[in-house]
Motif scaffolding. Structure first.
Motif, PDB file in Angstrom:
ATOM      1  N   GLY A  16       0.852  -1.193   0.000  1.00 32.35           N
ATOM      2  CA  GLY A  16       0.000   0.000   0.000  1.00 32.35           C
ATOM      3  C   GLY A  16       0.878   1.229   0.000  1.00 32.35           C
ATOM      4  O   GLY A  16       1.768   1.387  -0.846  1.00 32.35           O
ATOM      5  N   LEU A  17       0.676   2.090   0.984  1.00 36.94           N
ATOM      6  CA  LEU A  17       1.510   3.286   1.133  1.00 36.94           C
ATOM      7  C   LEU A  17       2.678   3.047   2.080  1.00 36.94           C
ATOM      8  O   LEU A  17       3.452   3.959   2.360  1.00 36.94           O
ATOM      9  N   VAL A  18       2.789   1.804   2.561  1.00 40.28           N
ATOM     10  CA  VAL A  18       3.860   1.445   3.492  1.00 40.28           C
ATOM     11  C   VAL A  18       5.032   0.867   2.705  1.00 40.28           C
ATOM     12  O   VAL A  18       4.854   0.040   1.816  1.00 40.28           O
ATOM     13  N   SER A  19       6.236   1.313   3.030  1.00 41.02           N
ATOM     14  CA  SER A  19       7.451   0.801   2.400  1.00 41.02           C
ATOM     15  C   SER A  19       8.319   0.159   3.476  1.00 41.02           C
ATOM     16  O   SER A  19       8.628   0.792   4.492  1.00 41.02           O
ATOM     17  N   ILE A  20       8.706  -1.105   3.230  1.00 42.79           N
ATOM     18  CA  ILE A  20       9.470  -1.865   4.220  1.00 42.79           C
ATOM     19  C   ILE A  20      10.824  -2.208   3.625  1.00 42.79           C
ATOM     20  O   ILE A  20      10.927  -3.007   2.684  1.00 42.79           O
ATOM     21  N   GLY A  21      11.886  -1.606   4.137  1.00 45.18           N
ATOM     22  CA  GLY A  21      13.236  -1.900   3.660  1.00 45.18           C
ATOM     23  C   GLY A  21      13.667  -3.301   4.053  1.00 45.18           C
ATOM     24  O   GLY A  21      13.537  -3.699   5.216  1.00 45.18           O
ATOM     25  N   VAL A  22      14.153  -4.060   3.078  1.00 44.95           N
ATOM     26  CA  VAL A  22      14.524  -5.459   3.340  1.00 44.95           C
ATOM     27  C   VAL A  22      15.829  -5.811   2.636  1.00 44.95           C
ATOM     28  O   VAL A  22      16.249  -5.152   1.686  1.00 44.95           O
ATOM     29  N   ARG A  23      16.460  -6.872   3.154  1.00 44.86           N
ATOM     30  CA  ARG A  23      17.608  -7.500   2.494  1.00 44.86           C
ATOM     31  C   ARG A  23      17.213  -8.923   2.127  1.00 44.86           C
ATOM     32  O   ARG A  23      16.511  -9.594   2.877  1.00 44.86           O
ATOM     33  N   GLU A  50      14.922 -10.048   5.357  1.00 45.73           N
ATOM     34  CA  GLU A  50      15.283  -9.523   6.675  1.00 45.73           C
ATOM     35  C   GLU A  50      14.985  -8.023   6.701  1.00 45.73           C
ATOM     36  O   GLU A  50      15.334  -7.309   5.757  1.00 45.73           O
ATOM     37  N   PRO A  51      14.329  -7.531   7.774  1.00 44.40           N
ATOM     38  CA  PRO A  51      14.058  -6.088   7.839  1.00 44.40           C
ATOM     39  C   PRO A  51      15.351  -5.293   7.982  1.00 44.40           C
ATOM     40  O   PRO A  51      16.301  -5.734   8.634  1.00 44.40           O
ATOM     41  N   GLU A  52      15.386  -4.154   7.366  1.00 44.56           N
ATOM     42  CA  GLU A  52      16.583  -3.329   7.384  1.00 44.56           C
ATOM     43  C   GLU A  52      16.309  -2.045   8.169  1.00 44.56           C
ATOM     44  O   GLU A  52      15.330  -1.339   7.911  1.00 44.56           O
ATOM     45  N   GLY A  53      17.197  -1.758   9.126  1.00 43.88           N
ATOM     46  CA  GLY A  53      17.107  -0.498   9.880  1.00 43.88           C
ATOM     47  C   GLY A  53      15.814  -0.390  10.675  1.00 43.88           C
ATOM     48  O   GLY A  53      15.450  -1.289  11.450  1.00 43.88           O
ATOM     49  N   ALA A  54      15.087   0.701  10.443  1.00 41.87           N
ATOM     50  CA  ALA A  54      13.866   0.989  11.207  1.00 41.87           C
ATOM     51  C   ALA A  54      12.638   0.303  10.627  1.00 41.87           C
ATOM     52  O   ALA A  54      11.509   0.614  11.023  1.00 41.87           O
ATOM     53  N   ALA A  55      12.827  -0.637   9.692  1.00 37.58           N
ATOM     54  CA  ALA A  55      11.683  -1.266   9.032  1.00 37.58           C
ATOM     55  C   ALA A  55      11.152  -2.479   9.788  1.00 37.58           C
ATOM     56  O   ALA A  55      10.243  -3.156   9.311  1.00 37.58           O
ATOM     57  N   THR A  56      11.675  -2.719  10.998  1.00 34.23           N
ATOM     58  CA  THR A  56      11.260  -3.912  11.735  1.00 34.23           C
ATOM     59  C   THR A  56       9.777  -3.889  12.087  1.00 34.23           C
ATOM     60  O   THR A  56       9.076  -4.898  11.947  1.00 34.23           O
ATOM     61  N   LYS A  57       9.270  -2.730  12.533  1.00 32.84           N
ATOM     62  CA  LYS A  57       7.866  -2.647  12.962  1.00 32.84           C
ATOM     63  C   LYS A  57       6.902  -2.916  11.801  1.00 32.84           C
ATOM     64  O   LYS A  57       6.018  -3.784  11.919  1.00 32.84           O
ATOM     65  N   PRO A  58       7.005  -2.245  10.645  1.00 28.71           N
ATOM     66  CA  PRO A  58       6.099  -2.578   9.539  1.00 28.71           C
ATOM     67  C   PRO A  58       6.322  -3.995   9.001  1.00 28.71           C
ATOM     68  O   PRO A  58       5.387  -4.623   8.510  1.00 28.71           O
ATOM     69  N   TYR A  59       7.557  -4.511   9.106  1.00 28.43           N
ATOM     70  CA  TYR A  59       7.854  -5.887   8.681  1.00 28.43           C
ATOM     71  C   TYR A  59       7.039  -6.876   9.518  1.00 28.43           C
ATOM     72  O   TYR A  59       6.386  -7.762   8.984  1.00 28.43           O
TER      73      TYR A  59
END
Length: 347
Positions: A12-19, A113-122
């Motif tokens: 959606g409008l959420v972006s989740i940084g991942v590796r 794997e979530p990257e940086g501050a993306a753990t919560k939306p992940y």
């Protein structure tokens, strides 16, 4: 593990940084091509089939054969202009029930794997997928190729499964599909019984790659300078031709025996003996007969020896009895002789 890709999941409008990490690895034993005589590695040169010159990687382009000996050459610049909108993004397209995705479409698996501050939306996306019992259908560009994929949860981690495109799945075209084959209800019932007798819980850890283990043993033996003693293979006798029902019945009996269940016996609703069970019974009877034969011979031999010994025993007994009788008759004569020999008393 080493990350092979970095990007973001667009939810959606959420972006989740991942590796991205490869979730699987092949355990196959790899070999190099070497010269048999001295073990030297075999090298291959990249040569041009037209001019015969050796070509470096910098001078190599991609060519598409259009037939008739003609080739269309594509360079890195041509590929750079292609519209890969999802080059650094995993775009969620929709959510569907997992059972609607045919397993034949699955290709490779990757952990996210979530990257940086993306753990919560992940974690939010992970828990939402578990709660909805759905998988996400996504598009992603990996290695300069756009791919269809799914996002699902495995052991608390988002798992990306790349998929083949529908037109990459071949259509089966076999002659038997056009034949009018009928399966009889008893055969179907027996096949279902066989499936029930072999039903269990899938535990992948109980299965092993026996070939790879044997090959590793050969390699280890070569390194240590010892010989590998291969177990002798027992050649199975060719199976007699049996009909489908007989084979199914025998298979059910074997599956039950493997589980420790008692097979049904005749007279108690067990049905008629199958050709396979009859053959086994005949083999057991032959083995019993062969085992009894030596015992019979031994018994006969002992009986013959007894009969031969009996006359000798009777003769010996007769001689002993005659001796005793002669000795008894001689006793009075001895006594008389003794009386005569005794001296007279003086008056």
């Amino acid at each position: 593990m080493r990350a092979i890709w970095k990007g973001a999941v667009s939810f959606g409008l959420v972006s989740i940084g991942v590796r991205l990490y490869s979730a699987t690895e092949e355990k196959d034993i790899r070999f190099h091509q070497v010269h048999r005589e001295d073990g030297g590695r075999i090298r291959y040169k990249r040569t041009c089939s037209v001019c015969g010159e050796e070509v470096t990687y910098d001078d190599i382009a991609k060519g598409y054969d259009i037939g008739g000996g003609e080739m269309v050459i594509l360079t890195d610049e041509d590929f750079a202009d292609l519209p890969l909108t999802s080059s650094r993004a995993i775009d969620v397209l929709e959510f569907v029930p997992a059972e609607q995705v045919d397993p034949i479409l699955y290709n490779k698996a990757y952990f996210l794997e979530p990257e940086g501050a993306a753990t919560k939306p992940y974690v939010l996306l992970r828990d939402a997928l578990i709660d909805s019992e759905r998988v996400a259908i996504v598009k992603v560009a990996l290695r300069q190729r756009e791919q269809l994929a799914t996002l699902r949860v495995r052991e608390g981690v988002l798992l990306l499964n790349t998929m083949l495109w529908p037109d990459e799945i071949r259509t089966p075209d076999f002659g038997f599909l056009d034949e009018d084959l009928k399966v009889r209800p008893p055969e179907l019932a027996m096949a279902s019984s066989l499936i029930d007798s072999m039903t269990g819980e899938f535990e992948p850890d109980v299965f092993t790659d026996d070939y790879r283990a044997a090959l590793q043993e050969v390699i280890d033996a070569k390194v240590e300078g010892r010989e590998v003693v291969q177990p002798e293979e027992v050649e199975e006798a060719p199976a007699a031709a049996v009909d489908l029902m007989a084979a199914l019945k025998a298979s059910v009996e074997r599956a039950k025996a493997a589980r420790g269940e008692q097979p049904a016996r005749g007279g108690g609703g067990g049905g008629e003996p199958t050709p396979i069970s009859s053959a086994r019974s005949a083999q057991k009877a032959a083995e019993k007969k062969a085992a009894k034969a030596p015992a019979k011979k031994t018994t006969a031999k002992k009986t013959a020896e007894k009969k031969a010994a009996e006359p000798a025993k009777k003769t010996a007994a007769k001689k002993t009895a005659a001796k005793k009788t002669a000795a008894k008759k001689a006793e009075p004569a001895k006594k008389t002789t003794a009386k005569k020999a005794a001296p007279r008393k003086s008056a």
